[in-house]
Design an enzyme around this catalytic site. Structure first.
Site, PDB file in Angstrom:
ATOM      1  CD  GLU A  69      -2.713   1.164   2.579  1.00 22.25           C
ATOM      2  OE1 GLU A  69      -3.698   1.908   2.618  1.00 22.25           O
ATOM      3  OE2 GLU A  69      -2.374   0.425   3.530  1.00 22.25           O
TER       4      GLU A  69
ATOM      5  CB  CYS B  90      -4.456  -1.680   4.682  1.00 24.91           C
ATOM      6  SG  CYS B  90      -3.462  -1.421   6.177  1.00 24.91           S
TER       7      CYS B  90
ATOM      8  CE  LYS C 274      -7.420   1.338   3.506  1.00 17.24           C
ATOM      9  NZ  LYS C 274      -6.199   1.834   4.211  1.00 17.24           N
TER      10      LYS C 274
END
Length: 259
Positions: A41, A144, A110
């Protein structure tokens, strides 16, 4: 399918330096002849300089050009971690995916933003789950904090994906969570989880955990890094997921009418 994770040591707010690191690590990784390269990321900037809108890559142009070039040059699929991507007046945390010809086959913003670090103030959330095929294998990506939402990962699993790619910038202070949650998502969904974390430090100087891992559908780590720079490579067994689902078919025993 042979996977290589690039656990990059990311230089904070120095994109040109990080691109050079990426080039160096890809050159080294290709000695293993992987089918897919996976980045962490926010590999271009680190997690993350302020104001992010100033540092973000406009429509991901620089990042996309570099990743497309490297995929095409090396004849390898690339799951491009994420980059801060400024488009239409907002900044997204975006993963770009490229096939062996350098063609962009998918992108994902995301969806779950980490409120404790202020992500919600700095980024816009994505609103789509994304699946794609690499060399004919159905895959998906989450990023994440997305991993803490099992219902989101299960939605992807119900698309019958075989591989979940998980780029992250996960801190060392929560290393145990990283290791437990990545295993849990692999076990409960009976799929491969390719967990690609950063090395280095974030904006506050917090140490990132590293410990990238390639987990099989039993939740076993078939490859795992420590905390520093690493190239992590393993081959996925094509029949294992099907064997596990035939042996312990949790999907057949689901009761979705109850939840």
């Amino acid at each position: 399918m042979k996977i290589s994770i690039l656990q990059m040591p990311v230089a904070f707010a120095r994109p040109d330096e990080n691109i050079q690191t990426l080039r160096r690590m890809i050159e080294a990784s290709m000695r293993e002849e992987p089918d897919v390269l996976v980045l962490p990321e926010l590999w271009r900037l680190g997690f993350y300089p302020q104001p992010i809108a100033v540092h973000a890559d406009l429509d991901g142009q620089q990042s996309r050009a570099v990743l497309a070039e490297l995929a095409r040059k090396n004849g390898v699929n690339i799951v491009g971690g994420t980059v801060a991507n400024r488009r239409e007046g907002k900044v997204y945390n975006t993963c770009y995916i490229f096939d062996r010809t350098g063609t962009e086959v998918a992108s994902y913003d995301k969806a779950h933003l980490f409120t404790p670090s202020g992500e919600r103030k700095d980024f816009a959330a994505g609103d789509n789950a994304v699946t794609f095929r690499l060399d004919g294998v159905l895959c998906a990506v989450a990023v994440c904090y997305d991993m803490r939402f099992p219902e989101f990962i299960r939605k992807l699993a119900l698309e019958d994906i075989s591989v979940l790619f998980l780029p992250a910038a996960w801190p060392a202070s929560r290393l145990s969570h990283w290791q437990i949650l990545t295993r849990a998502r692999a076990i409960e969904n009976q799929l491969y989880v390719i967990a690609a974390n950063e090395a280095g430090t974030d904006e506050q100087g917090n140490h990132l955990a590293g410990h990238s891992a390639i987990l099989d559908p039993w939740g076993e780590a078939i490859a795992e890094a420590d905390e520093g720079e690493a190239i992590l490579t393993a081959r996925l067994r094509p029949g294992l997921r099907q064997h596990i689902r035939e042996t312990l078919n949790v999907y057949a025993d689901r009761r979705p009418e109850l939840y």
